[in-house]
Design a protein around this motif. Sequence first.
Motif, PDB file in Angstrom:
ATOM      1  N   UNK A   1       0.838  -1.203   0.000  1.00  0.00           N
ATOM      2  CA  UNK A   1       0.000   0.000   0.000  1.00  0.00           C
ATOM      3  C   UNK A   1       0.875   1.256   0.000  1.00  0.00           C
ATOM      4  N   UNK A   2       0.303   2.362  -0.443  1.00  0.00           N
ATOM      5  CA  UNK A   2       1.035   3.612  -0.610  1.00  0.00           C
ATOM      6  C   UNK A   2       0.491   4.654   0.352  1.00  0.00           C
ATOM      7  N   UNK A   3       1.400   5.392   0.996  1.00  0.00           N
ATOM      8  CA  UNK A   3       0.996   6.532   1.813  1.00  0.00           C
ATOM      9  C   UNK A   3       0.504   7.624   0.867  1.00  0.00           C
ATOM     10  N   UNK A   4      -0.765   7.957   0.933  1.00  0.00           N
ATOM     11  CA  UNK A   4      -1.348   8.911  -0.015  1.00  0.00           C
ATOM     12  C   UNK A   4      -0.724  10.295   0.121  1.00  0.00           C
ATOM     13  N   UNK A   5      -0.119  10.592   1.264  1.00  0.00           N
ATOM     14  CA  UNK A   5       0.540  11.885   1.447  1.00  0.00           C
ATOM     15  C   UNK A   5       1.788  12.020   0.578  1.00  0.00           C
ATOM     16  N   UNK A   6       2.297  10.889   0.063  1.00  0.00           N
ATOM     17  CA  UNK A   6       3.465  10.947  -0.815  1.00  0.00           C
ATOM     18  C   UNK A   6       3.102  11.394  -2.227  1.00  0.00           C
ATOM     19  N   UNK A   7       1.814  11.468  -2.543  1.00  0.00           N
ATOM     20  CA  UNK A   7       1.373  11.755  -3.905  1.00  0.00           C
ATOM     21  C   UNK A   7       1.115  13.242  -4.117  1.00  0.00           C
ATOM     22  N   UNK A   9      -0.967  16.074  -6.495  1.00  0.00           N
ATOM     23  CA  UNK A   9      -2.319  16.092  -7.061  1.00  0.00           C
ATOM     24  C   UNK A   9      -2.332  15.429  -8.439  1.00  0.00           C
ATOM     25  N   UNK A  10      -1.342  15.713  -9.263  1.00  0.00           N
ATOM     26  CA  UNK A  10      -1.285  15.107 -10.601  1.00  0.00           C
ATOM     27  C   UNK A  10      -1.125  13.590 -10.523  1.00  0.00           C
ATOM     28  N   UNK A  11      -0.336  13.120  -9.552  1.00  0.00           N
ATOM     29  CA  UNK A  11      -0.160  11.673  -9.402  1.00  0.00           C
ATOM     30  C   UNK A  11      -1.465  11.017  -8.973  1.00  0.00           C
ATOM     31  N   UNK A  12      -2.225  11.684  -8.103  1.00  0.00           N
ATOM     32  CA  UNK A  12      -3.509  11.125  -7.687  1.00  0.00           C
ATOM     33  C   UNK A  12      -4.515  11.168  -8.839  1.00  0.00           C
ATOM     34  N   UNK A  13      -4.454  12.204  -9.658  1.00  0.00           N
ATOM     35  CA  UNK A  13      -5.316  12.258 -10.854  1.00  0.00           C
ATOM     36  C   UNK A  13      -4.996  11.098 -11.799  1.00  0.00           C
ATOM     37  N   UNK A  14      -3.708  10.812 -11.963  1.00  0.00           N
ATOM     38  CA  UNK A  14      -3.308   9.682 -12.824  1.00  0.00           C
ATOM     39  C   UNK A  14      -3.856   8.369 -12.272  1.00  0.00           C
ATOM     40  N   UNK A  15      -3.827   8.232 -10.944  1.00  0.00           N
ATOM     41  CA  UNK A  15      -4.369   7.017 -10.331  1.00  0.00           C
ATOM     42  C   UNK A  15      -5.866   6.922 -10.602  1.00  0.00           C
TER      43      UNK A  15
END
Length: 348
Positions: A1-7, A9-15
């Motif tokens: 699992x990934x710590x969402x704080x490491x992302x 905004x663009x990386x979360x959009x890609x996800x």
Amino acid sequence: MINILNLTLDELKDWMKDNSESTFRAKQIMDWIYKGTWCFDDMNNIPALLINKLKDYFYLEIPEVVNLLISEKDGTSKFLLRYSDGNIIESVVMKYKHGNSICVSTQVGCKMGCKFCASTLEGVVRNLSSGEILSQIMVCQNEIGERISNVVLMGSGEPLDNYENVVKFIKLANSEYGLNIGQRHITLSTCGLVPKIYELADLNLQITLAISLHAPNDALRKLTMPVAYKYSIAELIDACKYYTQKTNRRITFEYALINNTNDSNDHAKELSHLIKNILCHVNLIPINEITEKSYKKSSLKNVENFYNTLCNYGIETTIRKEMGSDINAACGQLRRSFIEQTKSEEEV
């Protein structure tokens, strides 16, 4: 699992795209996180199916406040924080007229071995991720109930030894959708990892670079800073000149004054000649004494003489105000005490 704080905004959009979700949801989730909602289930405008996906892919690493000491002298708050893997770090919040500043850690422990610092006594355990560094600000802001507007990467660890995570942290902290802390309000302190200073300069960030110098020559620097065996002062000064030319940003030279070691007028004169052609200023720091080391802070007279000598040579100089002296606010001291206490309890 990934710590969402490491992302970002663009990386979360890609996800979101990769998982057949609408990209606008990424901004909604970031809004919740940075406004202090740290449980996915509490994000009430996010569909339940997406919440379940988030919980399958991500976790949100907010450290636990193990201990909090507040100075009766100046309101400085020292936080002992524990991550989910059990590792302990420290963060310090300092209150000034211009706003709240936080000193964050970038590693669990430190391997640089500077002899006047408590952070290095147990060595380094691991790097902190960009999100773990960021979460120190978030949890401390939440605890004090006030915005933190200035950041110094000057706690446990050597920031340039954790280069990729630290650079990403700076971009996350600076982001408009996140904490929105201006780069000019971020200071990175390094003991002098020369190749990384060049790399940092080429990024042309608008942060302040602080160099832990603490001596005007190699022989003296080697007495207290093992990094001096790898990189000479001449190499370090060349890197500093490159940094100022590339970024047009003034460098701060941190100089910890140790009694009868590096605090004479001759040392001040030598330092003046060393840095006179660099866009810089000097921050003098009477060292924080730690029980495991024999170094003592300079006398007030020596500090004032050193300051006056630098000023007379045209070097812009300040004397750091001592903050949180009654709560062991120097980096590494509280963590060190906690580790020793835990060991004692386990032995009993």
